[in-house]
Design an enzyme around this catalytic site. Structure first.
Site, short mmCIF file in Angstrom:
data_model
loop_
_atom_site.label_atom_id
_atom_site.label_comp_id
_atom_site.label_asym_id
_atom_site.label_seq_id
_atom_site.Cartn_x
_atom_site.Cartn_y
_atom_site.Cartn_z
N LEU A 28 61.32 -17.77 -21.47
CA LEU A 28 61.45 -16.54 -22.26
C LEU A 28 61.71 -16.89 -23.73
CD1 LEU A 28 61.68 -13.40 -21.84
CD2 LEU A 28 64.16 -13.75 -21.76
N SER A 58 63.00 -22.35 -17.05
CA SER A 58 63.62 -21.03 -17.14
C SER A 58 62.68 -19.98 -16.53
CB SER A 58 63.93 -20.75 -18.63
OG SER A 58 64.82 -19.69 -18.75
N GLN A 59 62.39 -18.90 -17.25
CA GLN A 59 61.50 -17.88 -16.69
C GLN A 59 60.18 -18.49 -16.20
OE1 GLN A 59 60.86 -13.79 -18.58
NE2 GLN A 59 58.98 -14.81 -19.19
N ASP A 89 75.27 -24.02 -18.09
CA ASP A 89 74.00 -23.49 -18.59
C ASP A 89 74.20 -22.35 -19.58
OD1 ASP A 89 70.87 -23.28 -17.83
OD2 ASP A 89 71.70 -21.29 -18.12
N HIS A 105 71.73 -24.16 -21.71
CA HIS A 105 70.41 -23.72 -21.27
C HIS A 105 69.26 -24.28 -22.12
CE1 HIS A 105 67.63 -21.40 -18.95
NE2 HIS A 105 67.13 -20.86 -20.04
#
Ligand SMILES: *[C@@H]1O[C@H](CO)[C@@H](O)[C@H](O)[C@H]1NC(C)=O
Ligand SMILES: *[C@@H]1O[C@H](CO)[C@@H](O)[C@H](O)[C@H]1NC(C)=O
Ligand SMILES: *[C@@H]1O[C@H](CO)[C@@H](O)[C@H](O)[C@H]1NC(C)=O
Ligand SMILES: *[C@@H]1O[C@H](CO)[C@@H](O)[C@H](O)[C@H]1NC(C)=O
Ligand SMILES: *[C@@H]1O[C@H](CO)[C@@H](O)[C@H](O)[C@H]1NC(C)=O
Ligand SMILES: *[C@@H]1O[C@H](CO)[C@@H](O)[C@H](O)[C@H]1NC(C)=O
Length: 299
Positions: free
Chosen positions: A42, A108-109, A225, A280
């Site tokens: 994202l 991630s996404q 994260d 993250h």
């Protein structure tokens, strides 16, 4: 659509007379490293992966690495099925060219997008699927991203927006998993609830078969994260209705093997890698993470 493709030149030519080095190069040239496809997350873009590409180039020289340059920045908010179709079209020619298969590193996404691809693409020849801090079991947290995107909402009321057909047109609502509104999630999530097999649909048997073509599922995440909430979602753990984290092996999707997790584990092909002290945005740029969690799966 385009993909950034970086291929390092093997330095065997200059080292022709140095037998040990030549030998090493020969081995790499004969075995060859499988191409690597990277899918971003994202609000980011291929630029975020220069360190990861360097790590791969150093440890596996000659690897053809493609970071797919699609749905960058705010375009990453588009619905995940739309993105799956776009990424699939970009990745398809790479797969077609790769006799021996490829590896996926999905951040991630992007890890959820890759699951969508792997579930809906028959005979895909993807060997390692490396899920790098992805909210695989969904997301439920008051993060900075949430405040930025939906300033008028907090985690406890975002379901009012996300669990509607309008909400489902925003990527993060596709995997928003409110543990206090499980029924609504199962009934309205057009992405995660289908991928997980939590809402029954006619393609679930085919999707499971497709997904299980992978040779290895690598789930990377960690407690510091700061974005993936709960962080255990990166390894299929999630909140119960008390917001207590229940680990993967006690989740219904695992116990009933809805999309193949339990099968992968029984096959010995499920690998969890947890690391503390990684924020993250650092997962793809941390050499320790690469060395311990990623390197060995890129052969
Ligand atoms: C890969 O490593 C080689 C040798 O160190 C270097 O010449 C090349 O520029 C590197 N490629 C990338 C993409 O980092
Ligand atoms: C790297 O992979 C891409 C996508 O399959 C391909 O177009 C390109 O020719 C490859 N590069 C090399 C040097 O093999
Ligand atoms: C979810 O769908 C089922 C079956 O259609 C229905 O019985 C139930 O009331 C729905 N739950 C919610 C919270 O919408
Ligand atoms: C099942 O797959 C078909 C063919 O790919 C597709 O048209 C249909 O929308 C899928 N159904 C669901 C529930 O995703
Ligand atoms: C939720 O938490 C309360 C208080 O800690 C506890 O009494 C209850 O048993 C918990 N419920 C579940 C489903 O774990
Ligand atoms: C990289 O990861 C290691 C291992 O968890 C951690 O100790 C270190 O602080 C991290 N470095 C950075 C720059 O994030």
């Amino acid at each position: 659509m385009k993909s950034t493709s970086v291929v390092s030149t093997r330095r065997c030519g200059a080292a022709r007379l140095l037998w040990p080095v030549f030998g090493a190069c020969l081995v790499a040239a004969v075995i060859g490293y499988k191409p690597v496809v990277i899918v971003h997350g994202l609000f980011d873009s291929p630029g975020a992966f220069v360190n990861l590409m360097r790590f791969i180039n150093q440890s596996h020289p000659g690897t053809n690495v493609s970071v797919i340059d699609l749905y960058d920045h705010s375009a990453s908010l588009q619905p995940l099925w739309t993105q799956v179709e776009g990424f699939k079209a970009a990745i398809y020619p790479i797969l077609k060219n790769a006799e021996e298969g490829v590896h996926f590193i999905c951040y991630s996404q992007g890890g959820l997008i890759c699951r969508g691809i792997l579930s809906t693409l028959p005979n895909h020849k993807v060997h390692s699927f490396i899920s790098l801090s992805s909210p695989q079991a969904g997301q439920y947290g008051d993060t900075d991203y949430l405040k930025y995107l939906f300033p008028q909402f907090v985690k406890s009321n975002l379901f009012h927006l996300c669990y509607t057909s309008v909400g489902q047109r925003i990527s993060i609502c596709n995997y928003w998993n409110d543990p206090h509104h499980r029924d609504l999630y199962v009934n309205t999530s057009d992405y995660l609830a289908l991928l997980n097999g939590e809402r029954a649909h006619s393609n679930s048997t085919a999707w499971k078969k497709n997904f299980l073509q992978i040779k290895k599922l690598v789930l990377i995440g960690g407690p510091d994260d700061g974005v993936i909430t709960p962080w255990q979602s990166s390894q299929f753990g999630f909140y119960d209705d008390n917001e207590t984290v229940v680990e993967m092996k006690n989740q219904d999707v695992y116990l009933s093997d809805m999309f193949g997790l339990k099968t992968l584990n029984a096959r010995g092909d499920l690998y969890l890698c947890s690391m503390a002290d990684v924020e993250h945005v650092m997962w793809h740029s941390n050499q320790t993470v690469y060395d311990y969690c990623i390197d060995k799966w890129l052969i």
